[in-house]
Design a protein around this motif. Structure first.
Motif, short mmCIF file in Angstrom:
data_model
loop_
_atom_site.label_atom_id
_atom_site.label_comp_id
_atom_site.label_asym_id
_atom_site.label_seq_id
_atom_site.Cartn_x
_atom_site.Cartn_y
_atom_site.Cartn_z
N ASP A 1 0.85 -1.19 0.00
CA ASP A 1 0.00 0.00 0.00
C ASP A 1 0.89 1.25 0.00
N LEU A 2 1.55 1.48 -1.14
CA LEU A 2 2.48 2.60 -1.23
C LEU A 2 2.79 2.87 -2.70
N ARG B 1 4.22 -9.63 5.51
CA ARG B 1 2.79 -9.30 5.58
C ARG B 1 1.93 -10.56 5.66
N ARG B 2 2.30 -11.57 4.92
CA ARG B 2 1.51 -12.81 4.93
C ARG B 2 2.09 -13.88 5.85
N ARG B 3 3.24 -13.57 6.43
CA ARG B 3 3.87 -14.45 7.42
C ARG B 3 4.23 -15.82 6.86
N THR B 4 4.52 -15.87 5.58
CA THR B 4 5.03 -17.11 4.99
C THR B 4 6.45 -17.35 5.50
N ASP C 1 16.27 -3.79 6.87
CA ASP C 1 15.42 -3.38 7.97
C ASP C 1 14.29 -4.36 8.29
N GLY C 2 14.10 -5.38 7.45
CA GLY C 2 13.04 -6.35 7.71
C GLY C 2 11.66 -5.83 7.41
N SER C 3 11.58 -4.65 6.79
CA SER C 3 10.28 -4.08 6.44
C SER C 3 10.24 -3.75 4.96
N LYS C 4 11.13 -2.89 4.51
CA LYS C 4 11.26 -2.61 3.08
C LYS C 4 12.16 -3.63 2.42
N PHE C 5 13.20 -4.04 3.15
CA PHE C 5 14.18 -4.98 2.62
C PHE C 5 14.14 -6.27 3.44
N LEU C 6 14.03 -7.38 2.75
CA LEU C 6 13.93 -8.68 3.40
C LEU C 6 15.11 -8.93 4.33
N ARG C 7 14.83 -9.31 5.56
CA ARG C 7 15.86 -9.76 6.49
C ARG C 7 15.76 -11.27 6.60
N ALA C 8 16.82 -11.96 6.29
CA ALA C 8 16.79 -13.42 6.17
C ALA C 8 17.46 -14.10 7.36
N ASP C 9 16.82 -15.12 7.86
CA ASP C 9 17.38 -15.98 8.90
C ASP C 9 18.15 -17.10 8.21
N PRO C 10 19.48 -17.17 8.39
CA PRO C 10 20.25 -18.21 7.69
C PRO C 10 19.77 -19.63 7.98
N SER C 11 19.21 -19.88 9.16
CA SER C 11 18.72 -21.23 9.43
C SER C 11 17.53 -21.58 8.55
#
Length: 371
Positions: A217-218, A257-260, A306-316
């Motif tokens: 929504d932007l 947003r969808r928590r996948t 930032d985990g909001s605009k840019f995906l923050r990835a968990d290596p596990s």
């Protein structure tokens, strides 16, 4: 970082089958691909890190498992007299010294040079790919670089020429790539996720200033529509690094947003790319794009995201996805991250985290119970 697409301002062999309307199919992955000599890439899983400057962090990242360093960026341009040249934005002599240091430590690391970057120029298409390859080969006469990486992206300015990936630039990239691989150089590409979107709307556009397809929504007119597909239709690559960390990417939307789960998302995209997906040009030409697992690399961000605009990835989660894909004979070639310069920021060392995640049993988290 300005509010634009992928990453520079914080400082994205295959087969593609082309179909014509009427059901006539033919392969266009041909020509120089057959002449390709053995790759200079490591044979193990690729862990690719970009670097924009010569820094002790590069050595530390390689000691932690990075086996391909892509130096960003260099530009193919004419000088003041109109002659073609390669202009690097980093210390080339320093790269050569770093390469010698790594070799002395027994670390097998490939070094590539990246062309492009967000807001970066596209190659001067008044000269052809052969001319630019020979110009680059002469520039690399000392053999510092094992190959190149195409990272052509858009621009903040909507009037800039680089808001399009023109037909002339596509021709140049294809010809350069074929010649480079035929001479034994490594060639990779790093499309932003929207530039090669297996979950998109099935369209192709040379414009790099669309709104994202994910329902954010932007207003953010910096996404593509499979602009790299025409390149993949005509040339083979040693690896394709899909930038899941593109600004407001589909990957970021789905996981925030969808928590996948990121592991589920990576699995799904890898499966779609392996099976192939259809794209249609404005003239009706149909492309079925396929990226085999042996060339697929997933690109992530380290601590700057930032985990909001840019995906923050968990290596596990990344390692878990690779483990499941391996069981299905679909394990990707490796991982990439932007950028080594940011290693250690907020105490995060992404290369170390990847190494530890992939060395754990099956790449699972201790609390993973849904297998």
């Amino acid at each position: 970082r300005t509010p634009q697409n992928t990453r520079q301002d914080l400082l994205l062999p295959m087969r593609v089958v082309v179909a014509a309307l009427g059901g006539v199919w033919w392969s266009v992955a041909r020509g120089m691909a057959a002449a390709h000599v053995p790759s200079r890439l490591p044979t193990s899983r690729l862990t690719i890190g970009y670097a924009t400057r010569v820094d002790e962090k590069v050595v530390e990242a390689c000691e932690a498992g990075v086996n391909v360093v892509i130096w960003a960026f260099a530009h193919l341009e004419r000088d003041g007299a109109g002659s073609p040249r390669v202009r690097a934005t980093f210390d080339v002599a320093g790269v050569a010294a770093t390469k010698r240091r790594l070799e002395a430590r027994g670390l097998a690391v490939a070094h590539l040079v990246a062309f492009g970057g967000w807001n970066g120029p596209h190659p001067d298409a008044s000269l052809d790919g052969e001319t630019w390859f020979e110009t680059w080969r002469r520039w690399n006469a000392e053999g510092t670089f094992d190959g190149v990486d195409w990272d052509l992206e858009g621009h903040d300015d909507p009037t800039a020429a680089t808001t399009r990936l023109s037909d002339a630039v596509v021709d140049l990239v294809v010809d350069f790539t074929r010649l480079a691989r035929a001479r034994g150089f490594v060639v990779g590409m790093a499309p932003a996720e929207s530039y090669l979107d297996a979950r998109g709307d099935g369209t192709i556009s040379d414009r790099l200033n669309h709104q994202p397809l994910a329902p954010w929504d932007l207003d953010f007119p910096y996404a593509g529509r499979n602009a790299y597909a025409p390149i993949l239709a005509r040339a083979d690559f040693d690896f394709v690094s899909l930038q899941l960390y593109e600004g407001y990417s589909r990957a970021c939307y789905e996981t925030t947003r969808r928590r996948t789960r990121l592991s589920d998302y990576v699995e799904d995209v890898a499966d779609r790319l392996a099976r192939g997906f259809d794209l249609r040009r404005q003239d009706g030409t149909l492309l079925t794009v396929r990226v085999p697992p042996r060339t697929l690399v997933f690109g992530f961000a380290n601590a700057w995201a930032d985990g909001s605009k840019f995906l923050r990835a968990d290596p596990s989660e990344i390692a878990l996805a690779f483990s499941r894909l391996r069981a299905a004979n679909l394990e990707p070639r490796g991982c990439m991250f932007w950028v080594i310069d940011e290693e250690g920021t907020h105490g995060v060392r992404f290369a170390d985290q990847l190494r530890l995640a992939f060395s754990s049993p099956r790449g699972e988290r201790a609390d993973d119970t849904d297998l």
